[in-house]
Design an enzyme around this catalytic site. Structure first.
Site, short mmCIF file in Angstrom:
data_model
loop_
_atom_site.label_atom_id
_atom_site.label_comp_id
_atom_site.label_asym_id
_atom_site.label_seq_id
_atom_site.Cartn_x
_atom_site.Cartn_y
_atom_site.Cartn_z
N GLU A 125 0.83 -1.22 0.00
CA GLU A 125 0.00 0.00 0.00
C GLU A 125 0.86 1.26 0.00
O GLU A 125 1.13 1.83 1.06
CB GLU A 125 -0.95 0.01 1.21
N LYS A 173 -2.85 -1.99 -2.85
CA LYS A 173 -3.89 -1.09 -2.34
C LYS A 173 -3.43 0.32 -2.66
O LYS A 173 -2.41 0.79 -2.16
CB LYS A 173 -4.11 -1.29 -0.84
#
Length: 296
Positions: free
Chosen positions: A177, A214
């Protein structure tokens, strides 16, 4: 093997991933939005008891199940607690058919070269072993990009892949992420650099290995299509990043193949004071709207 079923659900499942992983720093805000002020608890233990009650209420609600919510990201303390007498990860998979993930990062370093790298994670190997033993499928770690700085973004991506390789070596699926802050002036440029760096990292991964990603909802629709289509990417999910649920859903619906992994966007409108009927109706509407944006 359960992991094979979980992997199939993450690769092919229709729905989204719930982010239930607020940690110490973000918990007071999450509780405030849920209608619980700081005067309701006197210490950190009390605060975490209350956030666990909130998460349990969401997880046990009839609206929350694998038909629309295919995965959920947990905070370490949530993984170590029970829901209705069953360890949380086990409850999610066995009772709700929701694949459990664990947030593993320890927060962010001070900004340098326009980015915030992950703080060191001492004891990561032990945590990953413990997570695997508890039935966790994968992990998530978040770093932040605040400028279109080539060196900074390259450093963030390299660190994310480095952690990802450690996670893979413990038999778990990493969600990398590298969040781009949605309010920065050069967001689109930062996303172009980020895409190029992630593609380099993917090409360097050994054959047969894959990761999840993400990412912030991009300025240009379908910016991350090359990642969604990449053979070494299991799934690309979007964070809401400060957008309201309606804004996040609208942006998400323009990105083919990207699904949601919202935190605030999911719990928006829920409150501790709601009756079970109102809570269920509010959560059901939220889940449906995020599901619709994810499977468009």
């Amino acid at each position: 093997m359960t992991n094979t079923k979980m992997a199939t659900q993450m690769r092919e499942g229709r729905g989204f991933i719930a982010a239930l992983d607020q940690s110490g720093g973000s918990t007071p805000k999450a509780l405030r939005l849920y209608g619980i002020n700081e005067d309701a608890y006197s210490d950190e233990a009390g605060m975490f008891d209350l956030i666990h009650q909130m998460r349990s209420r969401i997880i046990t609600d009839a609206a929350f199940n694998g038909d629309r919510v295919i995965g959920a990201i947990l905070f370490e303390m949530t993984m170590d607690r029970d829901v209705e007498g069953t360890p949380t990860a086990q409850y999610l998979w066995e009772t709700k058919n929701v694949v459990p993930f664990l947030k593993i990062d320890k927060g962010l370093e001070a900004e340098e070269n326009g980015v915030q790298l992950l703080k060191p994670m001492p004891g990561l190997g032990d945590l990953l072993d413990r997570a695997a033993a508890k039935g966790i499928f994968g992990t998530k770690e978040r770093s932040v990009i605040n400028a279109a700085n080539e060196k900074g973004i390259a450093d963030v991506v390299a660190q994310q892949f480095e952690v990802g390789k450690t996670v893979l070596s413990h038999g778990l699926m990493p969600i990398l992420e590298p969040e781009v802050t949605i309010s920065i002036a050069d967001k689109a440029e930062a996303e172009d650099i980020l895409l190029a760096e992630i593609l380099k990292g993917l090409d360097a991964l050994p054959e047969g290995q894959s990761v999840m990603l993400k990412l912030s909802l991009p300025t240009k629709a379908n910016q991350y299509k090359p990642l969604i289509d990449h053979p070494k990417v299991m799934r690309v999910v979007a964070l809401s990043g400060g957008y309201s649920r309606d804004e996040a859903n609208e942006l998400l619906s323009k990105n083919d193949g990207m699904i949601a992994s919202f935190s605030r966007g999911l719990s928006e409108g829920l409150s501790a004071q709601q009756s079970d009927t109102d809570f269920n109706a509010t959560l059901d509407a939220a889940v449906q709207s995020i599901f619709d944006a994810s499977v468009k």
